[in-house]
Design a protein around this motif. Structure first.
Motif, PDB file in Angstrom:
ATOM      1  N   ARG A  66       0.859  -1.192   0.000  1.00  0.00           N
ATOM      2  CA  ARG A  66       0.000   0.000   0.000  1.00  0.00           C
ATOM      3  C   ARG A  66       0.890   1.234   0.000  1.00  0.00           C
ATOM      4  NH1 ARG A  66      -0.048   2.819   4.731  1.00  0.00           N
ATOM      5  NH2 ARG A  66       0.312   1.677   6.683  1.00  0.00           N
ATOM      6  N   GLU A  67       0.294   2.379  -0.309  1.00  0.00           N
ATOM      7  CA  GLU A  67       1.045   3.629  -0.305  1.00  0.00           C
ATOM      8  C   GLU A  67       1.286   4.100   1.130  1.00  0.00           C
ATOM      9  OE1 GLU A  67       1.111   6.627  -3.739  1.00  0.00           O
ATOM     10  OE2 GLU A  67      -1.006   6.271  -3.331  1.00  0.00           O
ATOM     11  N   PRO A  68       2.524   4.476   1.468  1.00  0.00           N
ATOM     12  CA  PRO A  68       2.795   4.983   2.822  1.00  0.00           C
ATOM     13  C   PRO A  68       2.314   6.414   2.989  1.00  0.00           C
ATOM     14  CG  PRO A  68       4.788   5.052   1.506  1.00  0.00           C
ATOM     15  CD  PRO A  68       3.742   4.392   0.655  1.00  0.00           C
ATOM     16  N   ARG A  69       2.078   6.786   4.267  1.00  0.00           N
ATOM     17  CA  ARG A  69       1.605   8.129   4.584  1.00  0.00           C
ATOM     18  C   ARG A  69       2.328   8.649   5.825  1.00  0.00           C
ATOM     19  NH1 ARG A  69      -2.788   5.625   2.189  1.00  0.00           N
ATOM     20  NH2 ARG A  69      -3.159   4.280   3.993  1.00  0.00           N
ATOM     21  N   GLY A  70       2.497   9.955   5.898  1.00  0.00           N
ATOM     22  CA  GLY A  70       3.070  10.583   7.077  1.00  0.00           C
ATOM     23  C   GLY A  70       4.550  10.883   6.934  1.00  0.00           C
ATOM     24  N   PRO A  90       2.189  -1.620   8.977  1.00  0.00           N
ATOM     25  CA  PRO A  90       3.081  -2.075   7.909  1.00  0.00           C
ATOM     26  C   PRO A  90       2.538  -1.703   6.524  1.00  0.00           C
ATOM     27  CG  PRO A  90       2.687  -3.824   9.507  1.00  0.00           C
ATOM     28  CD  PRO A  90       1.697  -2.748   9.802  1.00  0.00           C
ATOM     29  N   PHE A  91       3.466  -1.313   5.631  1.00  0.00           N
ATOM     30  CA  PHE A  91       3.049  -1.014   4.263  1.00  0.00           C
ATOM     31  C   PHE A  91       3.917  -1.707   3.220  1.00  0.00           C
ATOM     32  CE2 PHE A  91       6.030   2.471   5.253  1.00  0.00           C
ATOM     33  CZ  PHE A  91       6.867   2.460   4.152  1.00  0.00           C
ATOM     34  N   GLY A  92       4.967  -2.423   3.623  1.00  0.00           N
ATOM     35  CA  GLY A  92       5.809  -3.094   2.643  1.00  0.00           C
ATOM     36  C   GLY A  92       7.015  -3.739   3.284  1.00  0.00           C
ATOM     37  N   ARG A  93       7.956  -4.149   2.438  1.00  0.00           N
ATOM     38  CA  ARG A  93       9.186  -4.808   2.892  1.00  0.00           C
ATOM     39  C   ARG A  93      10.360  -4.332   2.045  1.00  0.00           C
ATOM     40  NH1 ARG A  93       8.957  -9.914   5.779  1.00  0.00           N
ATOM     41  NH2 ARG A  93       6.841 -10.271   6.550  1.00  0.00           N
ATOM     42  N   SER A  94      11.558  -4.459   2.624  1.00  0.00           N
ATOM     43  CA  SER A  94      12.774  -4.155   1.876  1.00  0.00           C
ATOM     44  C   SER A  94      13.816  -5.231   2.134  1.00  0.00           C
ATOM     45  CB  SER A  94      13.340  -2.782   2.267  1.00  0.00           C
ATOM     46  OG  SER A  94      13.847  -2.792   3.586  1.00  0.00           O
ATOM     47  N   GLU A  95      14.694  -5.424   1.160  1.00  0.00           N
ATOM     48  CA  GLU A  95      15.814  -6.367   1.266  1.00  0.00           C
ATOM     49  C   GLU A  95      17.058  -5.690   0.699  1.00  0.00           C
ATOM     50  OE1 GLU A  95      15.635  -9.472   2.514  1.00  0.00           O
ATOM     51  OE2 GLU A  95      13.457  -9.726   2.647  1.00  0.00           O
ATOM     52  N   GLN A  96      18.204  -5.944   1.342  1.00  0.00           N
ATOM     53  CA  GLN A  96      19.489  -5.418   0.879  1.00  0.00           C
ATOM     54  C   GLN A  96      20.527  -6.534   0.976  1.00  0.00           C
ATOM     55  OE1 GLN A  96      18.705  -2.493   4.031  1.00  0.00           O
ATOM     56  NE2 GLN A  96      19.827  -1.032   2.775  1.00  0.00           N
TER      57      GLN A  96
END
Length: 262
Positions: free
Chosen positions: A212-216, A245-251
Motif C-alpha cells: 500500500r502507499e505509505p503516509r506521514g 506495515p506497508f511493505g518490505r525491503s531487502e538489501q
C-alpha cells in the motif's frame, strides 16, 4: 545551510547538497536520498492516476559521487494494467545507480484485504537511537532516530524522519520521502560497529515492495541482519508508517574485513 537533499538544475540535471553525504566515503552520496530522488523520477514518469508504484528495485553499480548528475527515465514495458519503468543516475558519463519499477493498476480489493505483519510501537515517547551517532556522514546526521526498546546488533525496531525536503522548492509525495529513508535499514541494527578494524558491509542493491502507499513523516523499520560465512549478508526489514506495515525491503551485503586484512 541547504534545506533539501537536492537542487534541480534542469529537467534531468540535479545537484546534491551536503545532506546526501555517505557513511562509507565522504565524497560519495548515501544511497537513501538517491533512492528517494529516483523514486520521484519514476513516480513522475508518464504518470497514470489509475496506477501506482508497487516494487522498486535498485542496483548500485559503483560509487555515487556527490555534485552534479543526470537522471533519465523511460517506460520499458507499457501496458494497460502493468508497466515497467526505469530510472538511471548518471554521473561523469557513467551509470551509478539503475532502478526499475513495476507500476500496477489500482482496484477495489477491500473485501479480501489482509495483513500478517505485526505493527511496531509508535515513535511517540521513544528515546533517541544513540547508536546511530557512530556513523559518519551528513546524511545520517540529518535524521531523527527513535528506537523501540530491545534494539541490539542484528535485530531492532527504529523510527526515522527527516526535516529536509527531497528537492529544493518542490513538494514530493510521502512515498518519495519514505523511500528516501529505507536504505538506512542496513545501519540501524548493525551486527558489528562501523570503522576501525571491524568489517564493512555495504549493500549492492535495495529491493522495496509496497502493498500500500505509505503516509506521514515517520518511517518505521523492523529489521533483521544476517551475515553468512562466505562474505555475503542480508538486511531484511518490514516497513511501517503511523498506520502500520506497508511493505518490505531487502538489501544484499558484501561483508569485508577492514584494517588491511583480507
Amino acid at each position: 545551510m541547504a534545506e533539501s537533499y537536492y537542487r534541480a538544475l534542469g529537467e534531468e540535471t540535479f545537484e546534491s547538497t551536503i545532506h546526501t553525504q555517505g557513511a562509507w566515503n565522504e565524497s560519495e552520496q548515501h544511497m537513501a536520498p538517491v533512492s528517494g530522488l529516483l523514486a520521484h523520477a519514476l513516480e513522475t514518469c508518464s504518470p497514470r492516476p489509475d496506477m501506482r508504484l508497487a516494487r522498486i528495485s535498485y542496483d548500485i553499480l559503483g560509487v555515487i559521487p556527490g555534485g552534479t548528475f543526470d537522471v533519465r527515465t523511460k517506460v520499458l514495458r507499457p501496458g494497460r494494467t502493468i508497466e515497467l519503468l526505469e530510472a538511471e543516475l548518471i554521473a561523469g558519463g557513467r551509470t551509478a545507480v539503475r532502478a526499475t519499477a513495476w507500476r500496477l493498476a489500482l482496484g477495489s480489493t477491500g473485501e479480501v484485504a489482509a495483513l500478517e505483519d505485526a505493527p511496531m510501537p509508535g515513535p511517540d515517547g521513544l528515546e533517541e537511537a544513540r547508536g546511530m551517532t557512530e556513523w559518519p556522514g551528513d546524511f545520517i546526521g540529518s535524521l531523527d532516530f527513535r528506537a523501540v526498546p530491545g534494539l541490539r546488533p542484528g535485530r531492532g525496531q527504529v523510527w526515522i524522519r527527516t526535516p529536509y525536503s527531497m528537492l529544493e522548492g518542490e513538494t514530493t509525495s510521502d512515498l518519495v520521502r519514505m523511500v528516501g529513508l529505507v536504505d538506512t535499514a542496513n545501519g540501524i541494527a548493525a551486527r558489528v560497529p562501523p570503522g576501525g578494524d571491524s568489517y564493512m558491509f555495504p549493500n549492492v542493491d535495495l529491493q522495496i515492495h509496497l502493498h500500500r502507499e505509505p503516509r506521514g513523516e515517520w518511517l518505521g523499520l523492523d529489521t533483521r541482519v544476517t551475515f553468512g560465512t562466505d562474505g555475503i549478508g542480508l538486511t531484511s526489514s518490514v516497513l511501517h508508517d503511523s498506520e502500520g506495515p506497508f511493505g518490505r525491503s531487502e538489501q544484499i551485503l558484501t561483508v569485508r574485513r577492514l584494517g588491511g586484512q583480507a
